[in-house]
Write an enzyme that holds these catalytic residues in place. Structure first.
Site, PDB file in Angstrom:
ATOM      1  N   TYR A 112       0.830  -1.087   0.118  1.00  0.00           N
ATOM      2  CA  TYR A 112      -0.049  -0.018  -0.073  1.00  0.00           C
ATOM      3  C   TYR A 112       0.707   1.269  -0.021  1.00  0.00           C
ATOM      4  CZ  TYR A 112      -4.204   2.672   1.603  1.00  0.00           C
ATOM      5  OH  TYR A 112      -5.232   3.462   1.500  1.00  0.00           O
ATOM      6  N   ARG A 166      -5.995   9.606 -11.019  1.00  0.00           N
ATOM      7  CA  ARG A 166      -4.955  10.439 -10.025  1.00  0.00           C
ATOM      8  C   ARG A 166      -4.542   9.266  -9.013  1.00  0.00           C
ATOM      9  NH1 ARG A 166      -5.418   9.688  -5.359  1.00  0.00           N
ATOM     10  NH2 ARG A 166      -7.147  10.704  -4.360  1.00  0.00           N
ATOM     11  N   LYS A 184      -5.606  -2.119  -2.440  1.00  0.00           N
ATOM     12  CA  LYS A 184      -6.488  -1.832  -1.532  1.00  0.00           C
ATOM     13  C   LYS A 184      -7.536  -3.002  -1.162  1.00  0.00           C
ATOM     14  CE  LYS A 184      -6.836   2.676  -1.326  1.00  0.00           C
ATOM     15  NZ  LYS A 184      -7.456   3.671  -0.612  1.00  0.00           N
ATOM     16  N   GLU A 256     -12.174   4.321  -6.843  1.00  0.00           N
ATOM     17  CA  GLU A 256     -10.502   4.643  -6.345  1.00  0.00           C
ATOM     18  C   GLU A 256      -9.718   5.570  -7.304  1.00  0.00           C
ATOM     19  OE1 GLU A 256      -9.774   3.594  -2.871  1.00  0.00           O
ATOM     20  OE2 GLU A 256      -8.489   5.188  -3.198  1.00  0.00           O
ATOM     21  N   ASP A 257      -9.208   6.702  -6.668  1.00  0.00           N
ATOM     22  CA  ASP A 257      -8.417   7.245  -7.605  1.00  0.00           C
ATOM     23  C   ASP A 257      -8.638   7.607  -8.815  1.00  0.00           C
ATOM     24  OD1 ASP A 257      -6.759   7.159  -5.000  1.00  0.00           O
ATOM     25  OD2 ASP A 257      -5.135   6.192  -6.028  1.00  0.00           O
ATOM     26  N   ASP A 279     -13.835   6.146  -2.255  1.00  0.00           N
ATOM     27  CA  ASP A 279     -13.022   6.029  -1.210  1.00  0.00           C
ATOM     28  C   ASP A 279     -12.444   7.322  -0.893  1.00  0.00           C
ATOM     29  OD1 ASP A 279     -11.886   4.752   1.066  1.00  0.00           O
ATOM     30  OD2 ASP A 279     -10.041   4.307  -0.147  1.00  0.00           O
ATOM     31  N   ASP A 280     -11.906   8.210  -1.984  1.00  0.00           N
ATOM     32  CA  ASP A 280     -11.158   9.361  -1.620  1.00  0.00           C
ATOM     33  C   ASP A 280     -11.994  10.643  -1.244  1.00  0.00           C
ATOM     34  OD1 ASP A 280      -8.602   8.163  -2.858  1.00  0.00           O
ATOM     35  OD2 ASP A 280      -9.905   7.862  -4.649  1.00  0.00           O
ATOM     36  N   ASN A 421      -0.527  11.712   0.176  1.00  0.00           N
ATOM     37  CA  ASN A 421       0.398  10.467  -0.185  1.00  0.00           C
ATOM     38  C   ASN A 421       0.954  10.512  -1.616  1.00  0.00           C
ATOM     39  OD1 ASN A 421      -0.541   9.101   2.105  1.00  0.00           O
ATOM     40  ND2 ASN A 421      -2.499   8.641   1.146  1.00  0.00           N
ATOM     41  N   ASN A 465      -5.203   7.566   7.371  1.00  0.00           N
ATOM     42  CA  ASN A 465      -5.391   6.717   6.062  1.00  0.00           C
ATOM     43  C   ASN A 465      -6.942   6.152   6.286  1.00  0.00           C
ATOM     44  OD1 ASN A 465      -5.127   4.840   3.754  1.00  0.00           O
ATOM     45  ND2 ASN A 465      -3.287   5.846   3.474  1.00  0.00           N
TER      46      ASN A 465
HETATM   47  N1  LIG Z   1      -4.711  10.005   3.843  1.00  0.00           N
HETATM   48  C1  LIG Z   1      -5.628   9.472   2.988  1.00  0.00           C
HETATM   49  O1  LIG Z   1      -6.501   8.452   3.433  1.00  0.00           O
HETATM   50  C2  LIG Z   1      -5.978  10.149   1.771  1.00  0.00           C
HETATM   51  C3  LIG Z   1      -4.974  10.921   1.196  1.00  0.00           C
HETATM   52  N2  LIG Z   1      -5.062  11.595  -0.328  1.00  0.00           N
HETATM   53  C4  LIG Z   1      -4.424  12.408  -0.731  1.00  0.00           C
HETATM   54  O2  LIG Z   1      -4.632  13.654  -0.888  1.00  0.00           O
HETATM   55  C5  LIG Z   1      -4.065  14.272  -1.806  1.00  0.00           C
HETATM   56  C6  LIG Z   1      -4.809  15.112  -2.926  1.00  0.00           C
HETATM   57  O3  LIG Z   1      -5.917  13.822  -3.132  1.00  0.00           O
HETATM   58  P1  LIG Z   1      -7.434  14.485  -3.955  1.00  0.00           P
HETATM   59  O4  LIG Z   1      -8.094  15.392  -3.005  1.00  0.00           O
HETATM   60  O5  LIG Z   1      -8.309  13.392  -4.247  1.00  0.00           O
HETATM   61  O6  LIG Z   1      -6.825  15.195  -5.216  1.00  0.00           O
HETATM   62  P2  LIG Z   1      -7.390  16.098  -6.044  1.00  0.00           P
HETATM   63  O7  LIG Z   1      -6.821  16.237  -7.169  1.00  0.00           O
HETATM   64  O8  LIG Z   1      -8.850  15.969  -6.054  1.00  0.00           O
HETATM   65  O9  LIG Z   1      -7.354  17.807  -5.121  1.00  0.00           O
HETATM   66  C7  LIG Z   1      -6.038  18.396  -5.011  1.00  0.00           C
HETATM   67  C8  LIG Z   1      -6.077  19.588  -4.386  1.00  0.00           C
HETATM   68  O10 LIG Z   1      -4.852  20.200  -3.992  1.00  0.00           O
HETATM   69  C9  LIG Z   1      -4.756  21.705  -4.699  1.00  0.00           C
HETATM   70  N3  LIG Z   1      -3.569  21.887  -5.105  1.00  0.00           N
HETATM   71  C10 LIG Z   1      -2.834  21.197  -5.840  1.00  0.00           C
HETATM   72  N4  LIG Z   1      -1.667  22.236  -5.774  1.00  0.00           N
HETATM   73  C11 LIG Z   1      -1.731  23.033  -4.776  1.00  0.00           C
HETATM   74  C12 LIG Z   1      -0.931  24.181  -4.464  1.00  0.00           C
HETATM   75  N5  LIG Z   1       0.220  24.207  -4.978  1.00  0.00           N
HETATM   76  N6  LIG Z   1      -1.352  24.871  -3.520  1.00  0.00           N
HETATM   77  C13 LIG Z   1      -2.787  24.866  -2.774  1.00  0.00           C
HETATM   78  N7  LIG Z   1      -3.229  23.699  -3.226  1.00  0.00           N
HETATM   79  C14 LIG Z   1      -2.954  22.662  -4.322  1.00  0.00           C
HETATM   80  C15 LIG Z   1      -5.646  21.554  -5.898  1.00  0.00           C
HETATM   81  O11 LIG Z   1      -6.071  22.734  -6.230  1.00  0.00           O
HETATM   82  P3  LIG Z   1      -7.402  23.078  -7.504  1.00  0.00           P
HETATM   83  O12 LIG Z   1      -8.382  22.600  -7.354  1.00  0.00           O
HETATM   84  O13 LIG Z   1      -7.103  24.445  -7.730  1.00  0.00           O
HETATM   85  O14 LIG Z   1      -6.638  22.125  -8.696  1.00  0.00           O
HETATM   86  C16 LIG Z   1      -6.876  20.504  -5.283  1.00  0.00           C
HETATM   87  O15 LIG Z   1      -7.712  21.453  -4.773  1.00  0.00           O
HETATM   88  C17 LIG Z   1      -3.285  13.150  -2.587  1.00  0.00           C
HETATM   89  O16 LIG Z   1      -1.942  13.198  -2.362  1.00  0.00           O
HETATM   90  C18 LIG Z   1      -4.011  11.895  -2.256  1.00  0.00           C
HETATM   91  O17 LIG Z   1      -3.022  10.797  -1.992  1.00  0.00           O
HETATM   92  C19 LIG Z   1      -6.555  11.050  -0.935  1.00  0.00           C
HETATM   93  C20 LIG Z   1      -7.384  10.443  -0.423  1.00  0.00           C
HETATM   94  C21 LIG Z   1      -7.218   9.561   0.939  1.00  0.00           C
HETATM   95  C1  LIG Z   2      -5.163   6.721   0.528  1.00  0.00           C
HETATM   96  C2  LIG Z   2      -5.659   7.244  -0.644  1.00  0.00           C
HETATM   97  O1  LIG Z   2      -6.666   6.506  -1.137  1.00  0.00           O
HETATM   98  C3  LIG Z   2      -4.862   7.933  -1.712  1.00  0.00           C
HETATM   99  O2  LIG Z   2      -3.994   8.482  -1.287  1.00  0.00           O
HETATM  100  O3  LIG Z   2      -5.514   8.220  -2.875  1.00  0.00           O
HETATM  101 MG   LIG Z   3      -6.983   6.858  -3.081  1.00  0.00          MG
END
Ligand SMILES: NC(=O)C1=CN([C@@H]2O[C@H](COP(=O)(O)OP(=O)(O)OC[C@H]3O[C@@H](n4cnc5c(N)ncnc54)[C@H](OP(=O)(O)O)[C@@H]3O)[C@@H](O)[C@H]2O)C=CC1
Ligand SMILES: CC(=O)C(=O)O
Ligand SMILES: [Mg+2]
Length: 561
Positions: A112, A166, A184, A256-257, A279-280, A421, A465
């Site tokens: 993972y 993504r 997963k 997912e993603d 999930d995200d 992540n 997570n």
């Molecule tokens: N810990 C956990 O369980 C999980 C962690 N994650 C992690 O969270 C992260 C984001 O995932 P997710 O939300 O799905 O991705 P998205 O692509 O949906 O969202 C990313 C967000 O980050 C913003 N962003 C990108 N660059 C910048 C910057 N320079 N300054 C400020 N904001 C910025 C984007 O802005 P804009 O909208 O303007 O493009 C967007 O709003 C990933 O790394 C993912 O691995 C996700 C799911 C679960």
């Molecule tokens: C943990 C997870 O689902 C992610 O980073 O996308």
């Molecule tokens: Mg994910």
């Protein structure tokens, strides 16, 4: 659902594979779910025709687990450990799940996050030459239902599927994103005891916009740019309808993603029609809310008394923010609209606010408050004075010293979650958060980090997570035959998870339970969610078992011979 690894829908009860008469013993050993390695007894070696195919020694499963974990430890690179574990899954799946279940904390990083991220980036180079799941290509449009028949098991109850757009914070990996559904679903089994024979990883190959993949002569996916628009929606829809047609209305589908330009629309379209969740958006929301609820024991501040700032306003950000607003609404009775006013978000263009309404994506609109636009995080922390800072931005190192110090000036114990992540994308490390806050921060990260010692005190960063949530949701769905997964389920899952945090974890400022206890934690999450499914008429395994927790425990898969 079966209780042990010896049963598989792909194989008949005498241990021979369907359609392969006359090769009983050899075929048994070549069937991953039937193989016992050196664990076959003397009697089995006689009766299954295994004599000569094995050296004379017999080893218990426990002994094989011990040898395997020692071999894993000898591998020098993280990717080698990933490949080693995947190879084990390909040939001896009971042993694989036994290793994962008994050494979850040690092995999870190699199936993972973070290592699955590197594995997806290099998936075409490390391709396993054996089916780990289904690859459904846009060239197969119109035939998806019949392609599902090519998978050897008909009784599928949980599907994790991606289109690879993504992958973690690493962007578009195309069909190489297959590592994510495979990883997963491994956790469905290791962390919650969902029978692996009922699980199916799926990757939808809709092309990729990753130029590196398109240029790579060894890329294993279609070399064309991503399908978009109505054709894309129709392709995803054809897959979902084919899955429901083949596996029934309670098959659970986990998005997912997906990229956020599709994820919200697909979830809104399908969540009222089939048993699915993203999930995200939703699983992440539940794990983050659980961490906030758990942090009250350390900060003395209830969720409704916090001010929240998010760096990142995408799937994870919007999902978490909406669930926190819902939790505050439940706690205070205030309207959800009112509750959203204490939650602020920053995206790549600065603070999400009213003056930007014209340019904002739909999922940000609820958090576009009537405040002045601020271009950067530090200004927002100093001006809005949040007590909780959540990073879901993929922007590594963005929680720098001035930001953490400004958070510490806002309250005695700032809550700081760096959830992006894999590890390389984390907004800060736990060591940085503790050091710059003089040990006051309540910290969690999306990927695992080691404990920290600072000024003679020990701190254990929790892993915030969704792995604490989705296995339990999957177990609930499978055990009660859920027909829908709802936002209320996520709230209930978060509450259940928050209750499982042990005192010795709180003592080291950790707001998530021991990973070693994850199966019991997932059982609690699953029981709470399944109870809600029965209460809301969304369970199809009837009648409701008198003792729901005992029933769910009884269907949990335990790797064994
Ligand atoms: N810990 C956990 O369980 C999980 C962690 N994650 C992690 O969270 C992260 C984001 O995932 P997710 O939300 O799905 O991705 P998205 O692509 O949906 O969202 C990313 C967000 O980050 C913003 N962003 C990108 N660059 C910048 C910057 N320079 N300054 C400020 N904001 C910025 C984007 O802005 P804009 O909208 O303007 O493009 C967007 O709003 C990933 O790394 C993912 O691995 C996700 C799911 C679960
Ligand atoms: C943990 C997870 O689902 C992610 O980073 O996308
Ligand atoms: Mg994910």
């Amino acid at each position: 659902m079966s209780g042990t690894a010896t049963r598989s829908a792909a194989c008949s009860s005498d241990g021979s594979s369907e359609g392969m008469p006359g090769s009983r013993g050899y075929t048994t050993m070549k069937t991953p779910s039937l193989n016992k390695g050196l664990g076959f007894s003397k009697v089995e070696r006689e009766t299954l025709g295994l004599k000569g195919l094995l050296p004379p020694a017999t080893l218990t499963l426990g002994a094989q687990v011990e040898l395997t974990i020692q071999e894993l430890r000898r591998k020098s690179s993280a990717l080698d450990k990933y490949v080693f574990l995947q190879s084990l899954q390909d040939v001896h799946s009971t042993l694989y799940y036994a290793v994962l279940s008994r050494h979850t904390h040690e092995c999870m990083p190699f199936v993972y996050t973070p290592v699955v991220g590197e594995a997806c980036q290099k998936f075409s180079q490390i391709y396993r030459h054996t089916p780990q799941g289904l690859y459904l290509s846009m060239d197969d449009r119109g035939q998806l239902r019949s392609i599902l028949d090519n998978w050897p098991v008909d009784d599928i109850r949980a599907i994790v599927f991606t289109d690879g757009e993504r992958i973690l914070g690493l962007g578009d990996q195309g069909v190489d994103g297959m590592g994510i559904p495979v990883g997963k679903l491994a956790l469905y089994t290791a962390c919650a005891g969902v029978d692996p024979s009922h699980c199916l990883p799926v990757t939808l190959d809709v092309g990729t916009n990753n130029q590196g993949k398109l240029n790579d002569p060894f890329y294993i996916g279609h070399k064309r740019r991503r399908l978009i628009g109505a054709d894309y929606d129709a392709f995803v829809g054809e897959f979902i309808e084919a899955a429901v047609d083949k596996y029934g209305k309670s098959v659970m589908l986990q998005f997912e993603d997906f990229g956020n330009s599709n994820a919200f629309r697909l979830l809104h379209h399908w969540q009222e029609k089939v048993c699915c969740f993203n999930d995200d958006i939703q699983g992440t929301a539940a794990v983050a809310l659980a961490g906030i609820l758990g942090s009250t024991a350390l900060t003395g501040t209830a969720v409704e008394n916090h001010r929240f700032l998010f760096l990142g306003a995408g799937e994870a950000g919007a999902g978490i923010a909406e669930l926190i607003a819902y939790a505050i609404h439940i706690e205070t009775g205030k309207s959800v609209e009112e509750c959203r006013k204490q939650i602020f978000m920053i995206d790549s263009k600065g603070l999400v606010c009213k003056s930007r309404l014209h340019e904002l994506q739909h999922h940000k609109l609820n958090f576009a408050h009537d405040v002045a636009h601020m271009p950067d995080l530090l200004t927002a922390v100093k001006t809005l004075k949040p007590t909780v800072l959540i990073g879901v931005s993929t922007l590594a190192k963005s929680f720098n010293q001035p930001v953490i110090e400004a958070m510490s000036a806002n309250c005695e114990r700032p809550v700081i979650f760096a959830l992006s992540n894999p590890t390389s994308k984390a907004e800060c490390t736990p060591e940085e958060a503790y050091r710059w806050s003089n040990g006051a921060a309540v910290f969690a990260s999306g990927s695992p980090f080691d404990p920290v010692e600072l000024n003679g005190k020990n701190y254990v960063p929790g892993q915030g997570n969704n792995a604490y949530i989705f296995p339990g949701i999957g177990l609930a769905a499978v055990a009660c035959g859920a027909t829908r997964i709802t936002d209320l389920d996520m709230y209930i899952a978060a509450k259940a998870l928050a209750k499982t945090v042990e005192q010795d974890r709180l003592d080291v400022a950790c707001v998530y339970p021991h990973l070693e206890n994850i199966r019991e934690v997932s059982l609690k999450v699953a029981t709470a969610v399944a109870a809600n499914k029965y209460a809301t008429g969304q369970a199809s395994v009837l009648p409701q078992p008198a003792n729901l927790e005992a029933h769910i425990r009884s269907v949990m898969y335990e790797p064994g011979y």
